[in-house]
Enzyme design. Structure first.
Site, PDB file in Angstrom:
ATOM      1  N   LYS A 139       0.843  -1.189   0.000  1.00  0.00           N
ATOM      2  CA  LYS A 139       0.000   0.000   0.000  1.00  0.00           C
ATOM      3  C   LYS A 139       0.876   1.234   0.000  1.00  0.00           C
ATOM      4  O   LYS A 139       1.983   1.145   0.523  1.00  0.00           O
ATOM      5  CB  LYS A 139      -0.962   0.027   1.182  1.00  0.00           C
ATOM      6  CG  LYS A 139      -0.409  -0.325   2.564  1.00  0.00           C
ATOM      7  CD  LYS A 139       0.554   0.516   3.322  1.00  0.00           C
ATOM      8  CE  LYS A 139       0.531   1.969   3.411  1.00  0.00           C
ATOM      9  NZ  LYS A 139       1.713   2.526   4.143  1.00  0.00           N
ATOM     10  N   TYR A 225      -4.905   3.900   5.820  1.00  0.00           N
ATOM     11  CA  TYR A 225      -5.509   3.205   6.977  1.00  0.00           C
ATOM     12  C   TYR A 225      -6.715   3.979   7.500  1.00  0.00           C
ATOM     13  O   TYR A 225      -7.722   3.394   7.894  1.00  0.00           O
ATOM     14  CB  TYR A 225      -4.482   3.033   8.104  1.00  0.00           C
ATOM     15  CG  TYR A 225      -3.357   2.095   7.752  1.00  0.00           C
ATOM     16  CD1 TYR A 225      -3.596   0.733   7.588  1.00  0.00           C
ATOM     17  CD2 TYR A 225      -2.074   2.561   7.565  1.00  0.00           C
ATOM     18  CE1 TYR A 225      -2.578  -0.130   7.247  1.00  0.00           C
ATOM     19  CE2 TYR A 225      -1.038   1.704   7.224  1.00  0.00           C
ATOM     20  CZ  TYR A 225      -1.295   0.368   7.064  1.00  0.00           C
ATOM     21  OH  TYR A 225      -0.287  -0.495   6.715  1.00  0.00           O
TER      22      TYR A 225
END
Ligand code: NAD
Length: 381
Positions: A139, A225
């Protein structure tokens, strides 16, 4: 050696009888992964031997049940001998960025895990797919939505599976709050708040502060996140976002964002607030529903996480998140269990990242988001 015959595996997929969710990222893998299904454990090659590979992924791969560290790809020749010695990797499975494409001939490698600076994710994910390997991409999935599309397209064309390194989807506290939302345990969700941040210091030349390599600052790093927490805290994809940027250390954060806040609207009226920063310490998910609440704090570090709810404390034994994540991806390939973080999820988050940057550029304007109704979270099997 084989636990699953090729014929049975193909049939199982066609019938969807394994009990897993057959995602679009998975379906084409049948044609290119014939070799994988003869194995009980899949070989992973880590591409980029920086801190995440060194201190998290490689140690986790010593504990995994369905995959193992079979090879590495590095641009630093001195690391070749170090990794060969430490993990007993045969030199024939060690590659440089230049020799990487020869990995197509290497039957020991089934999955290529891209752990490079963000600007290199698309190139190496696409090269891995063209080499016929399943791909895990760290990510944020890429620098832009366009790059995400290119990665997804390359994996589909090659018939390989694609996963994003969203380790929390294999993590029990995260799975539990997803369950609470799915099963309406605290009623309708009215408000979600999420923070993911740490104070960046040290080397001002690090790639995370270089926009050409990172694509952005806190938002491209911890911000994904916060975005994810808002979505699984609510159980829906947002319909709009408005965002703000704050800077207090411009001499350090010369090219990249320091602190970003954003507010989401969700179908049905839920609102969410997120904060991400490279200049604050925060790590939390809170959701308030019509009948109760839950909170994870910490919510997104390597664990152990900690959780409370109006129904009582949450408590799960700690296991390496990376071990669980890589085993889940290997099980997806081997047994057809759900791909917990498919490429489409990484792409969805980049759509939101781009909308947040756009809102900031346009003075905090509300940006409408056209996302699928299915927010894409699957249950671990
Ligand atoms: P790092 O700086 O420690 O390592 C980066 C690696 O890339 C090094 O081996 C470096 O040699 C190599 N590299 C190749 N070309 C480079 C270049 N031009 N500039 C700088 N380095 C170059 O970074 P990291 O913390 O290991 O992060 C790597 C990726 O993993 C990032 O995409 C990051 O977002 C992701 N990550 C994910 C998690 C997670 O929890 N899922 C945690 C940490 C990092």
């Amino acid at each position: 050696m084989t636990g699953i015959s090729r014929r049975v595996f193909g049939k199982t997929l066609a019938g969807g009888a394994v009990g897993g969710i057959l995602t679009t990222a998975f379906a084409p893998a049948i044609s290119a992964s014939d070799k994988n299904i003869q194995k009980k454990k899949l070989g992973i090659a880590l591409v980029g031997l920086g801190s995440y590979s060194t201190y998290q992924l490689a140690p986790a791969l010593q504990e995994t049940a369905h995959c193992y560290l079979a090879g590495v790809v590095t641009g630093t020749p001195s690391k070749e001998a170090q990794w060969q010695k430490k993990y007993g990797i045969d030199p024939t499975h060690i590659y440089s960025y230049d020799t990487f494409d020869r990995i197509s001939e290497d039957d020991a490698i089934d999955i290529v895990y891209i752990v490079l600076p963000n600007s290199m994710h698309a190139e190496f994910s696409i090269r891995a797919a063209r080499a016929g390997k399943h791909v895990i991409c760290e990510k944020p999935m890429a620098m832009t939505v366009g790059e995400c599309d290119a990665i997804i397209g390359a994996c589909k064309a090659a018939g390989v599976a694609l996963g994003v390194g969203y380790r929390l989807h294999s993590e029990p506290y995260t799975q539990e709050v997803q369950r609470m939302v799915r099963e309406n345990s605290i009623g309708d969700i009215h408000f979600v708040s999420s923070d993911a941040a740490y104070i960046s210091g040290g080397n001002p030349d690090q790639w995370r502060l270089d926009k050409a390599l990172s694509g952005g600052g806190a938002l491209m790093n911890m911000g994904v996140y916060s975005i994810q927490s808002c979505i699984y805290g609510c159980g829906k994809n947002p319909v709009s976002v408005s965002a703000q940027e704050f800077s207090t250390r411009p001499e350090y954060f010369k090219q990249t964002d320091e602190t970003i806040t954003a507010q989401f609207e969700f179908p049905g009226g839920t609102v969410a607030h997120m904060m991400t920063s490279h200049n604050a310490n925060a790590n939390r998910l809170y959701a308030s529903g019509s009948r109760g609440w839950f909170e994870l704090n910490p919510a997104n570090n390597y664990g152990p996480l900690n959780g409370q709810s109006s129904e009582g404390p949450l408590s799960f034994p700690h296991e390496s998140q990376q071990k669980l994540q890589m085993d889940d991806f290997a099980k997806h390939i081997l047994f057809g269990s759900p791909n917990l973080a498919p490429g489409e999820m990484g792409r969805r988050d980049m759509v939101i990242v781009e909308a947040i940057y756009r809102s900031i550029r346009e003075g905090g304007r509300r940006i409408a988001l056209d996302l699928p109704q299915d927010y894409g979270f699957a249950v671990r099997s």
